[in-house]
Scaffold this active site. Structure first.
Site, PDB file in Angstrom:
ATOM      1  N   ALA A 157      -0.059  -7.148  12.681  1.00  0.00           N
ATOM      2  CA  ALA A 157       1.289  -7.739  12.594  1.00  0.00           C
ATOM      3  C   ALA A 157       2.222  -6.901  13.470  1.00  0.00           C
ATOM      4  O   ALA A 157       3.287  -6.446  13.034  1.00  0.00           O
ATOM      5  CB  ALA A 157       1.782  -7.831  11.157  1.00  0.00           C
ATOM      6  N   HIS A 166       5.260  -0.684  16.863  1.00  0.00           N
ATOM      7  CA  HIS A 166       3.862  -0.454  17.241  1.00  0.00           C
ATOM      8  C   HIS A 166       3.712  -0.438  18.762  1.00  0.00           C
ATOM      9  O   HIS A 166       2.999   0.408  19.322  1.00  0.00           O
ATOM     10  CB  HIS A 166       2.962  -1.566  16.689  1.00  0.00           C
ATOM     11  CG  HIS A 166       2.950  -1.694  15.199  1.00  0.00           C
ATOM     12  ND1 HIS A 166       3.467  -2.790  14.561  1.00  0.00           N
ATOM     13  CD2 HIS A 166       2.466  -0.890  14.228  1.00  0.00           C
ATOM     14  CE1 HIS A 166       3.304  -2.661  13.256  1.00  0.00           C
ATOM     15  NE2 HIS A 166       2.698  -1.505  13.029  1.00  0.00           N
ATOM     16  N   GLN A 197      -5.325   0.969   0.411  1.00  0.00           N
ATOM     17  CA  GLN A 197      -4.001   1.585   0.326  1.00  0.00           C
ATOM     18  C   GLN A 197      -2.965   0.668  -0.318  1.00  0.00           C
ATOM     19  O   GLN A 197      -1.791   1.011  -0.393  1.00  0.00           O
ATOM     20  CB  GLN A 197      -3.521   2.075   1.702  1.00  0.00           C
ATOM     21  CG  GLN A 197      -3.173   0.982   2.692  1.00  0.00           C
ATOM     22  CD  GLN A 197      -2.910   1.556   4.080  1.00  0.00           C
ATOM     23  OE1 GLN A 197      -3.818   1.990   4.776  1.00  0.00           O
ATOM     24  NE2 GLN A 197      -1.664   1.559   4.499  1.00  0.00           N
ATOM     25  N   ASP A 255       7.105   6.409   8.845  1.00  0.00           N
ATOM     26  CA  ASP A 255       6.341   6.736   7.631  1.00  0.00           C
ATOM     27  C   ASP A 255       6.194   8.261   7.595  1.00  0.00           C
ATOM     28  O   ASP A 255       5.101   8.798   7.826  1.00  0.00           O
ATOM     29  CB  ASP A 255       4.982   6.036   7.674  1.00  0.00           C
ATOM     30  CG  ASP A 255       5.137   4.534   7.756  1.00  0.00           C
ATOM     31  OD1 ASP A 255       5.350   3.906   6.724  1.00  0.00           O
ATOM     32  OD2 ASP A 255       5.093   3.978   8.876  1.00  0.00           O
ATOM     33  N   GLN A 308       3.535   9.861   5.273  1.00  0.00           N
ATOM     34  CA  GLN A 308       2.182   9.615   5.797  1.00  0.00           C
ATOM     35  C   GLN A 308       1.860  10.596   6.924  1.00  0.00           C
ATOM     36  O   GLN A 308       0.777  11.197   6.968  1.00  0.00           O
ATOM     37  CB  GLN A 308       2.123   8.173   6.300  1.00  0.00           C
ATOM     38  CG  GLN A 308       0.899   7.825   7.112  1.00  0.00           C
ATOM     39  CD  GLN A 308       0.843   6.345   7.432  1.00  0.00           C
ATOM     40  OE1 GLN A 308       0.518   5.559   6.571  1.00  0.00           O
ATOM     41  NE2 GLN A 308       1.153   5.965   8.653  1.00  0.00           N
TER      42      GLN A 308
HETATM   43  P1  AMP Z   1       1.460   0.095   9.983  1.00  0.00           P
HETATM   44  O1  AMP Z   1       0.914  -1.049  10.762  1.00  0.00           O
HETATM   45  O2  AMP Z   1       2.673  -0.243   9.170  1.00  0.00           O
HETATM   46  O3  AMP Z   1       0.393   0.835   9.198  1.00  0.00           O
HETATM   47  O4  AMP Z   1       1.983   1.143  11.058  1.00  0.00           O
HETATM   48  C1  AMP Z   1       1.136   1.640  12.053  1.00  0.00           C
HETATM   49  C2  AMP Z   1       1.809   2.782  12.745  1.00  0.00           C
HETATM   50  O5  AMP Z   1       3.026   2.342  13.344  1.00  0.00           O
HETATM   51  C3  AMP Z   1       2.197   3.924  11.786  1.00  0.00           C
HETATM   52  O6  AMP Z   1       1.967   5.164  12.430  1.00  0.00           O
HETATM   53  C4  AMP Z   1       3.665   3.687  11.563  1.00  0.00           C
HETATM   54  O7  AMP Z   1       4.374   4.856  11.213  1.00  0.00           O
HETATM   55  C5  AMP Z   1       4.078   3.177  12.920  1.00  0.00           C
HETATM   56  N1  AMP Z   1       5.325   2.405  12.832  1.00  0.00           N
HETATM   57  C6  AMP Z   1       5.575   1.319  12.053  1.00  0.00           C
HETATM   58  N2  AMP Z   1       6.852   0.914  12.214  1.00  0.00           N
HETATM   59  C7  AMP Z   1       7.423   1.768  13.115  1.00  0.00           C
HETATM   60  C8  AMP Z   1       8.707   1.885  13.696  1.00  0.00           C
HETATM   61  N3  AMP Z   1       9.702   1.060  13.394  1.00  0.00           N
HETATM   62  N4  AMP Z   1       8.935   2.896  14.576  1.00  0.00           N
HETATM   63  C9  AMP Z   1       7.941   3.767  14.891  1.00  0.00           C
HETATM   64  N5  AMP Z   1       6.695   3.705  14.381  1.00  0.00           N
HETATM   65  C10 AMP Z   1       6.434   2.717  13.506  1.00  0.00           C
END
Ligand code: AMP
Length: 278
Positions: free
Chosen positions: A29, A34, A61, A150, A153
């Site tokens: 998504a 990303h 998770q 995050d 995390q």
């Molecule tokens: P997720 O798909 O939510 O697991 O996120 C995947 C990676 O993208 C993780 O390292 C998140 O911290 C990073 N991420 C998600 N949203 C953002 C954002 N707005 N700015 C920077 N990194 C992001």
């Protein structure tokens, strides 16, 4: 761009891959946050290095009442984003590829995981550590990039890499925001138009709170202002030490102000730095 669905396809590719490999783990998504991580990996890895993006909605998770089943999975769009941002390989395993039905080994971080989101999402960080360790072993990257969005995390995965001696450098990427300040998240799609118009208040409140001189003053201000957002339910807002996530005692050490707020169906998280005050 190569798409690998299995660990064995990845291993075959890995045998002849270059020595510098940057991994960007995601749950798909994909949005502008990303894409920024992938572009930054592309830039940092150099012309002969490889960028691997993983797209995997990791069931372990999610809590039993969370949105695992309804989490968006727009694979074709995600692959287009990966290609445009400069990925070389996209790893898209199914749940059965990543987890044996009778699995009995997990990776658990037992200190930082107890704070902040860990309190309202029991088991979440165990799921994160386990899947990221498995992705590290499958891809064997030299570097991995995670977003500061995050923060907890990121801190936990740094600890995992340190404590388990993964030969991998963790790189943090700043949070990408909408023009109005809202941290970009796949879960923003759950907001109704009225909730969306109120959501930027979270970042505004954190920034105002960060002006206070003491951690107690910061938390008091932020708690009141976040609770006052119409329709919002505050999960937590806390000033913590940036690396250990323990309560921040004073502004003589670098901190992080982190919050989680329910707005309608969405649970939104955000955090900002608390710089040392002299
Ligand atoms: P997720 O798909 O939510 O697991 O996120 C995947 C990676 O993208 C993780 O390292 C998140 O911290 C990073 N991420 C998600 N949203 C953002 C954002 N707005 N700015 C920077 N990194 C992001």
């Amino acid at each position: 761009m190569k798409v690998a669905k299995t660990i064995s396809a990845l291993r075959t590719w890995r045998k002849n891959a270059s020595t510098r490999i940057f991994l960007v783990p995601t749950m798909g998504a994909l949005h502008a946050g990303h894409a920024a991580l992938i572009r930054s990996a592309r830039k940092a890895v150099g012309p002969r290095g490889c960028v691997v993006v993983s797209l995997f909605v990791n069931p372990t998770q999610f809590g039993p009442k969370e949105d695992f089943a309804s989490y968006p999975r727009p694979l074709r769009r995600d692959l287009a984003v990966c290609r445009k941002a400069g990925a070389d390989v996209v790893f898209t395993p199914g749940v059965g590829e990543m987890y044996a039905q009778d699995r009995s080994i997990t990776v658990e971080e037992s200190s930082l995981s107890r704070a902040l989101c860990g309190r309202s999402r029991p088991g979440h960080f165990q799921g994160v550590c386990t899947v990221v360790a498995k992705l590290f072993l499958a891809v064997q990257p030299t570097h991995a990039i995670f977003g500061e969005k995050d923060w907890q995390q990121l801190a936990i995965l740094r600890r995992m890499v340190r404590d388990l001696n993964f030969p991998i450098t963790i790189i943090a990427h700043p949070t990408i925001r909408e023009p109005d300040g809202l941290a970009i998240s796949s879960r923003n799609a759950y907001l109704t138009p009225i909730e969306r118009s109120r959501a930027p208040r979270i970042h505004e409140v954190l920034q105002c709170a960060a002006q206070k001189r003491t951690p107690t003053g910061i938390e008091r201000f932020a708690r009141k202002a976040l609770s006052a957002i119409p329709g919002a339910r505050l999960d937590y807002v806390e000033a913590v030490e940036a690396d250990t996530l323990t309560p921040l005692k004073s502004r003589k050490r670098p901190g992080r102000l982190a919050a989680a707020v329910f707005l309608g169906k969405a649970r939104l998280i955000d955090n900002i730095p608390l710089l040392v005050l002299t």
